[in-house]
Design an enzyme around this catalytic site. Structure first.
Site, PDB file in Angstrom:
ATOM      1  N   ASN A  11      35.617  74.553 -21.548  1.00 24.59           N
ATOM      2  CA  ASN A  11      35.355  74.243 -20.143  1.00 24.59           C
ATOM      3  C   ASN A  11      34.235  75.170 -19.690  1.00 24.59           C
ATOM      4  O   ASN A  11      34.456  76.360 -19.487  1.00 24.59           O
ATOM      5  CB  ASN A  11      36.634  74.468 -19.319  1.00 24.59           C
ATOM      6  N   TRP A  12      33.060  74.609 -19.569  1.00 27.67           N
ATOM      7  CA  TRP A  12      31.892  75.444 -19.235  1.00 27.67           C
ATOM      8  C   TRP A  12      31.883  75.856 -17.767  1.00 27.67           C
ATOM      9  O   TRP A  12      31.085  76.708 -17.365  1.00 27.67           O
ATOM     10  CB  TRP A  12      30.594  74.696 -19.544  1.00 27.67           C
ATOM     11  N   LYS A  13      32.735  75.225 -16.967  1.00 31.48           N
ATOM     12  CA  LYS A  13      32.764  75.494 -15.521  1.00 31.48           C
ATOM     13  C   LYS A  13      31.347  75.312 -14.934  1.00 31.48           C
ATOM     14  O   LYS A  13      30.586  74.494 -15.432  1.00 31.48           O
ATOM     15  CB  LYS A  13      33.373  76.872 -15.244  1.00 31.48           C
ATOM     16  N   HIS A  99      42.464  71.492 -12.644  1.00 31.82           N
ATOM     17  CA  HIS A  99      42.236  72.895 -13.004  1.00 31.82           C
ATOM     18  C   HIS A  99      42.606  73.779 -11.811  1.00 31.82           C
ATOM     19  O   HIS A  99      42.387  73.389 -10.658  1.00 31.82           O
ATOM     20  CB  HIS A  99      40.766  73.108 -13.397  1.00 31.82           C
ATOM     21  N   GLU A 101      41.184  76.195 -10.549  1.00 36.03           N
ATOM     22  CA  GLU A 101      40.050  76.471  -9.649  1.00 36.03           C
ATOM     23  C   GLU A 101      39.842  75.312  -8.682  1.00 36.03           C
ATOM     24  O   GLU A 101      39.436  75.522  -7.538  1.00 36.03           O
ATOM     25  CB  GLU A 101      38.796  76.774 -10.496  1.00 36.03           C
ATOM     26  N   GLU A 169      47.628  76.832 -18.250  1.00 35.15           N
ATOM     27  CA  GLU A 169      46.703  77.921 -17.956  1.00 35.15           C
ATOM     28  C   GLU A 169      47.314  78.829 -16.887  1.00 35.15           C
ATOM     29  O   GLU A 169      47.192  78.533 -15.682  1.00 35.15           O
ATOM     30  CB  GLU A 169      45.375  77.371 -17.433  1.00 35.15           C
ATOM     31  N   GLY A 175      39.995  84.261 -17.145  1.00 35.35           N
ATOM     32  CA  GLY A 175      38.843  85.119 -16.927  1.00 35.35           C
ATOM     33  C   GLY A 175      39.178  86.593 -16.755  1.00 35.35           C
ATOM     34  O   GLY A 175      38.331  87.373 -16.313  1.00 35.35           O
ATOM     35  N   SER A 215      41.789  83.267 -21.106  1.00 34.93           N
ATOM     36  CA  SER A 215      41.338  84.385 -21.935  1.00 34.93           C
ATOM     37  C   SER A 215      41.593  84.175 -23.425  1.00 34.93           C
ATOM     38  O   SER A 215      41.823  85.130 -24.155  1.00 34.93           O
ATOM     39  CB  SER A 215      41.964  85.704 -21.472  1.00 34.93           C
ATOM     40  N   GLY A 236      37.337  78.969 -21.538  1.00 34.96           N
ATOM     41  CA  GLY A 236      36.262  79.124 -20.568  1.00 34.96           C
ATOM     42  C   GLY A 236      35.163  80.017 -21.131  1.00 34.96           C
ATOM     43  O   GLY A 236      34.277  79.569 -21.863  1.00 34.96           O
ATOM     44  N   GLY A 237      35.238  81.304 -20.811  1.00 37.85           N
ATOM     45  CA  GLY A 237      34.181  82.250 -21.172  1.00 37.85           C
ATOM     46  C   GLY A 237      33.749  82.176 -22.631  1.00 37.85           C
ATOM     47  O   GLY A 237      32.550  82.162 -22.936  1.00 37.85           O
TER      48      GLY A 237
END
Ligand code: 13P
Length: 252
Positions: A11-13, A99, A101, A169, A175, A215, A236-237
């Protein structure tokens, strides 16, 4: 034991412009092509504006592309939103919905998430339905209750193992570099599968992939992905660098 094909999803966000998005996608596509037959599915979910370029960049690699969200309606007066039909038209096969977010930034409720998942499924997309407790909820001992009620409320009628993926999640793990222990992750995943069985039947629940997200990185992926009810990761990251994401995929 039901065989579930591991799904490694990035997920590149809201990260990346044309050049880096294409470089990341082509770098991964090259790794996939060089690897030949792999025993996992690889998915990348770029920002909406990059989807077309990423679809072109991964052509012929076996990689899948997905949206990070979709609207619950098929089309119409919804300025700034993206329809599931357009995702499909651009070459996506998955759509992330719900998600944390989006639940936070856009006040998305379980009912909205369920409607979005249904819209994605209606277009032939696989809905990646995200759930997870906040730190306050975990501290209050509500982890299972929260995830149970999110499954009950966010998974639409008509969901099957073929059109649905669940992503667990924990909000506090996203993150932050912190993760639950492996025992905690396995406990929640097994619980989620049980709640899913109440919703879609035990046979479909046994076949449905449940991803862990929060993470996940090259260091902890092998341990998390080895857990009995963890069928992949939503990353993500660590999905923003070819080598990191590929190392995670190799841990599958
Ligand atoms: P991180 O891997 O950066 O913690 O993000 C997880 C996530 O939110 C994926 O959807």
């Amino acid at each position: 034991m039901t065989a579930r094909r591991t799904l490694i999803a990035g997920n590149w966000k809201m990260n990346g412009l044309s050049a880096d998005g294409v470089a990341l996608a082509s770098g991964l596509a090259d790794k996939m092509k060089a690897a030949g037959a792999v025993d996992f599915d690889m998915l990348v979910c770029p920002p909406a504006g990059l989807i077309s370029k990423v679809v072109d960049a991964v052509a012929g690699s076996g990689m899948h592309v997905g949206g990070q969200d979709c609207h619950m309606n098929e089309k119409g007066a919804h300025t700034g939103d993206t329809s599931a039909a357009l995702l499909k038209d651009l070459g996506c096969s998955y759509a992330i919905v719900g998600h944390s977010e989006r639940r936070t930034d856009h006040a998305e409720t379980d009912a909205i998430v369920a409607a979005k998942a249904a819209a994605a499924q209606a277009q032939g997309l696989i809905a990646v339905i995200c759930i997870g407790e906040t730190e306050a909820q975990r501290d209050a001992g509500q982890t299972l209750d929260v995830n149970g009620s999110q499954i009950a409320g966010s998974v639409p009628e008509g969901s099957t193992a073929a059109n649905t993926v669940i992503a667990y999640e924990p909000v506090w793990a996203i993150g932050t570099g912190r993760t639950p222990t492996s025992a905690e992750v396995q406990e929640v995943h097994a619980f989620i599968r049980g709640e899913l069985a109440k919703k879609i039947g035990a046979d479909e629940a046994a076949k449905t992939r449940i991803l862990y997200g929060g993470s996940m990185n090259p260091k902890n992926a092998a341990e998390l992905l080895a857990l009995a009810d963890v069928d992949g990761g939503l990353i993500g990251g660590a999905s923003l660098k070819v080598d990191d994401f590929w190392t995670v995929a190799q841990s599958a």
